[in-house]
Design an enzyme around this catalytic site. Structure first.
Site, PDB file in Angstrom:
ATOM      1  N   TYR A 170      41.596  64.101 -11.280  1.00 14.71           N
ATOM      2  CA  TYR A 170      40.329  65.046 -11.635  1.00 14.71           C
ATOM      3  C   TYR A 170      39.004  64.243 -11.430  1.00 14.71           C
ATOM      4  O   TYR A 170      38.000  65.014 -11.308  1.00 14.71           O
ATOM      5  CB  TYR A 170      40.361  65.729 -12.935  1.00 14.71           C
ATOM      6  N   HIS A 227      52.259  63.901 -12.351  1.00 17.40           N
ATOM      7  CA  HIS A 227      51.483  64.797 -11.684  1.00 17.40           C
ATOM      8  C   HIS A 227      52.223  65.715 -10.616  1.00 17.40           C
ATOM      9  O   HIS A 227      52.218  66.994 -10.657  1.00 17.40           O
ATOM     10  CB  HIS A 227      50.230  64.336 -11.007  1.00 17.40           C
TER      11      HIS A 227
END
Length: 321
Positions: free
Chosen positions: A51, A113
């Site tokens: 992010y 992830h």
């Protein structure tokens, strides 16, 4: 749901069902947004290396802690291991950087992830690397099996630096394989879930394994308008007539209906908003009562449309096929 948390296996930790997602929060806004979210009442924050805002997330968290708004133990902080750091040589180095970036002493939950081991990218070259391929024309994969990566996460738990570990974007087969060798069982699976993509069979099976579920992209295509063609062309669930009819019936927003739909299925949710009003509204969902007719209306929206799919990003990776 009658409680405001999900109990995680092994540790018994209470994971809040109403969390705050940090994806796509601009770095210039992130510190203040996270700080305000804590003031509003959020206690779970979902972040990731990918992010690109972990420093700012950490600043917002630590500002609130230093001002006495919360204690560290009041918060549940989640972050994720990115694809280019799957090698057993690189897992701990990334984790240590993430701890340093956020200014925290431990994470409550650390997730893989994607089950996609990509070739290592030196942070000095680009960080976060995203789906970086450099001069190559396609994704470059690392010869790094998930079992080696998972063993490194288990060592991080042993060191007391992550209380729980889990996975994101894994299918049944990937989880089934993981369970054959995991010394520490995954506590959480984080996947895309909304009325367009309810994934009922996967959800049922995962729960039977004692693994809790966090739903991301609860509003469907909203976060993908600038990323994929389906994100542009699919009707936003926030604007869908069927969702509006349920919202009008209960005098709440469409966003609140979609989040309540998830809670009724015992999913934790992690919506994001930089708008103070929506931030508050996304928390005020515990007292909404959807009835059988409402659920029938929302369940009828199922199309199995997935928006977070590497294949649609042009990478040629049919991860979910």
């Amino acid at each position: 749901m009658s409680t405001d948390y999900l109990t995680l296996n092994r540790t018994g930790d209470k994971m809040p069902i109403r969390g705050f997602g940090c994806w796509k929060i601009d770095t210039k806004d992130c510190e203040e947004t996270v700080y305000q979210a804590i003031k509003t009442g959020y206690r779970l924050f979902d972040g990731a290396c990918d992010y690109g805002n972990e420093v700012e997330v950490g600043r917002g968290i630590n500002k609130a802690i230093n001002e006495g708004l919360v204690k560290r133990e009041d918060l549940f902080i989640v972050t994720k291991l990115w694809n280019t750091f799957h090698s057993k040589k690189h897992v701990r180095a990334l984790f240590d950087r993430q701890l340093k970036d956020t200014g925290l002493e431990y994470f409550d939950l650390y997730l893989i992830h994607f089950p996609v081991p990509l070739q290592y990218v030196d942070p000095a070259t680009v960080y976060p690397p995203g789906w970086y391929v450099g001069d190559a024309k396609s994704l470059q994969f690392e010869q790094s099996p998930i079992h080696e990566c998972w063993a490194e996460l288990e060592k991080i738990v042993d060191a007391g630096l992550a209380r729980n570990i889990g996975v994101a974007n894994f299918n049944c087969q990937a989880i089934l394989d993981l369970l054959t060798y995991a010394r520490i069982k995954p506590a959480v699976l984080q996947i895309e879930l909304h009325p367009y993509l309810p994934q009922e069979r996967l959800v049922k099976w995962v729960k039977e394994q004692g693994i809790q579920i966090t739903a991301y992209s609860s509003f469907g295509p909203t976060s993908y308008v600038d990323l994929t063609e389906s994100g542009k062309t699919y009707t936003s669930l926030l604007e869908h007539a069927s969702v509006k009819s349920v919202a009008d019936k209960h005098n709440v927003s469409t966003g609140q209906v979609l989040l309540r739909w998830a809670l009724d299925r015992e999913f934790a949710v992690i919506p994001k908003s930089v708008n103070a009003g929506r931030m508050k509204a996304n928390l005020e969902i515990l007292d909404i009562k959807l009835d059988a007719e409402d659920n029938k209306t929302l369940d009828s929206l199922k199309t199995n449309q997935r928006f977070n799919d590497p294949m649609t990003y042009g990478f040629g990776l049919p991860l979910f096929d």
